[in-house]
Design an enzyme around this catalytic site. Structure first.
Site: not given
Length: 468
Positions: A294, A296, A318, A336-337, A348
């Site tokens: 997709g 932005a 991540a 997001h977190r 991460e």
């Protein structure tokens, strides 16, 4: 055990007859008319009996003459239609009838029974077990309120039913409820239900309070039931009590399919136990690869998180680490977190290939673009112009993706439809990421393009679509 879904809609059904929203209009146009949720089991037991249930049984080609037990979950009018008892009295049915439910629901029914009717009212509360005919009824706590006659709304007077039939098939009738209480999850631990009927009233609307489920809380409820071994890969999960805040049916079926659940039409007949219904939805934990593309802010990460939302545990890879000097990026990472479920473990890292090979639980890899940028930076390829090490990392990622031993969902930016980058480095990155996306797509069972928050399948048939 045979179950006929007399209705699968919310209190106002779906579509709401007074509403002209897109969801209602499309459902009406397709003839997808859903009445108030209720079910008939083995032609002898009713699970809820709202005012629409008796007529729905006739439309399904069934008679209620053989009904000997009615289980009422709570006193809301879409679940208790006491006139059905009067209709039964007019027909002169001489057989005994059990009416089971919370005291508030039974109070609504008492005045509708004839003086000579053999009706036994059985008040129950969460935690109790009763026997009616050949059925064992375990009463479970719901997170829902109902109106007591003459009083204000109160808590604790709605229940769920854990029903075992004479053939030892077992189902959970979970309508209406919000997120399942801890006492309920503890009580159903290890149940390994043959079927679960779980409400999903509010769809995309999440500001409704906490006594119903929506498309955010429904998969979390499934994850909790899976964690408790109440739902297994053999359990047939059906969403009921559906309202018009849900997306149109094809999109809803696709969303539910990701979570090992499905939606059925009013009048659907299910054989509870081994059979074709059990295989209609693929196990959610089976190894597979899904690539979500997709532009932005198109909603691709939200969609990808939703695909795995019913998994009790997920490894979240991540690849966009926080840059203390970029406040906007830090806010995005924090957002997001915050929306990840508590059972998800975040790592991460840009060493995605190693993480994929070592994974023992489903993986969400977000995102490929930031991973690629990180590997270019790691090898200082922009400075040297030597991309050999980056290409080696890409090849290693392909191999790990191809051999992933678990369910994996990856998110990537679709960069081929935008403005041509003004710099040589920008064009090189766009071209390289395009090749990476194409290679990952070639090794993916499912590829989805998200545009303006709406997913379009480029490859693959979701479990929900197969169930239709």
């Amino acid at each position: 055990m045979e179950l006929v879904l007399l209705g699968t809609g919310a209190a106002d059904g779906w579509p709401n007859p007074f509403c002209t929203c897109a969801s209602c209009s499309l459902a009406a146009e397709r003839g997808e008319i859903r009445g108030q949720t209720a079910a008939l089991v083995d032609d002898v037991l009713l699970l809820d009996c709202g005012p629409e249930a008796p007529r729905a049984a006739l439309r399904a080609g069934r008679t209620l003459a053989g009904v000997r037990h009615i289980l009422l979950t709570h006193a809301h009018p879409d679940h208790v239609g006491p006139a059905a008892l009067l209709f039964r009295s007019w027909a002169g049915r001489p057989e005994p009838l059990d009416v089971v439910g919370p005291p508030e629901a039974l109070e609504l029914c008492r005045d509708w029974v004839g003086p000579d009717d053999l009706v036994r009212f059985v008040p129950v509360a969460a935690g109790e077990t009763v026997r009616v005919g050949g059925y064992t009824v375990r009463v479970r706590a719901a997170a829902h309120w109902a109106v007591r006659p003459g009083e204000v709304p109160g808590d604790g007077d709605a229940v769920l039913y854990d029903l075992t039939g004479p053939d030892r098939r077992r189902l959970l009738w979970a309508t209406d409820t919000g997120p399942l209480p801890d006492v309920t999850l503890a009580a159903v631990a290890g149940a390994e239900y043959d079927a679960v009927f779980l409400e999903e009233t509010f769809g995309a609307k999440t500001d409704h309070g906490a006594d119903h489920l929506d498309l955010a809380s429904f998969p979390r409820a499934l994850a909790a039931l899976r964690e408790a071994d109440a739902i297994t890969d053999r359990t047939d999960v059906v969403a009921v009590h559906l309202g018009h805040h849900n997306p149109p049916l094809p999109e809803l079926a696709e969303r539910l399919g990701h979570w090992g659940a499905r939606v059925l039409d009013d009048g659907a007949v299910l054989e509870i136990g081994p059979g074709p219904d059990r295989s209609a939805v693929a196990p959610v934990s089976a190894p597979s690869r899904t690539l979500v593309l997709g532009g932005a802010r198109a909603g691709k990460s939200t969609y990808a998180e939703g695909v795995l939302a019913a998994e009790p545990r997920v490894l979240y890879l991540a690849t966009g680490v926080v840059d203390d000097g970029d406040a906007d990026w830090a806010r995005r990472v924090a957002a997001h977190r915050a929306r990840r479920p508590a059972g998800w473990h975040t790592v991460e890292t840009t060493d995605v290939a190693a993480a994929l090979r070592a994974a023992r639980e489903p993986v969400l890899f977000d995102c490929v673009g930031t991973w690629l940028a990180g590997r270019i930076d790691h090898h200082k390829a922009w400075d040297s112009g030597d991309f050999a090490d980056v290409e080696a990392d890409v090849a290693d990622l392909f191999a790990a993706w191809r051999g992933a031993p678990v369910r994996v969902v990856a998110v990537s930016n679709e960069v081929g439809s935008g403005v041509v980058p003004a710099t040589a480095s920008g064009r090189r990155f766009r071209d390289l990421l395009g090749r990476v996306n194409a290679a990952l797509a070639a090794e993916s069972e499912t590829v989805v393009l998200v545009t303006a928050g709406l997913p379009a399948a480029l490859r693959g048939t979701t479990p929900g679509q197969r169930a239709r």
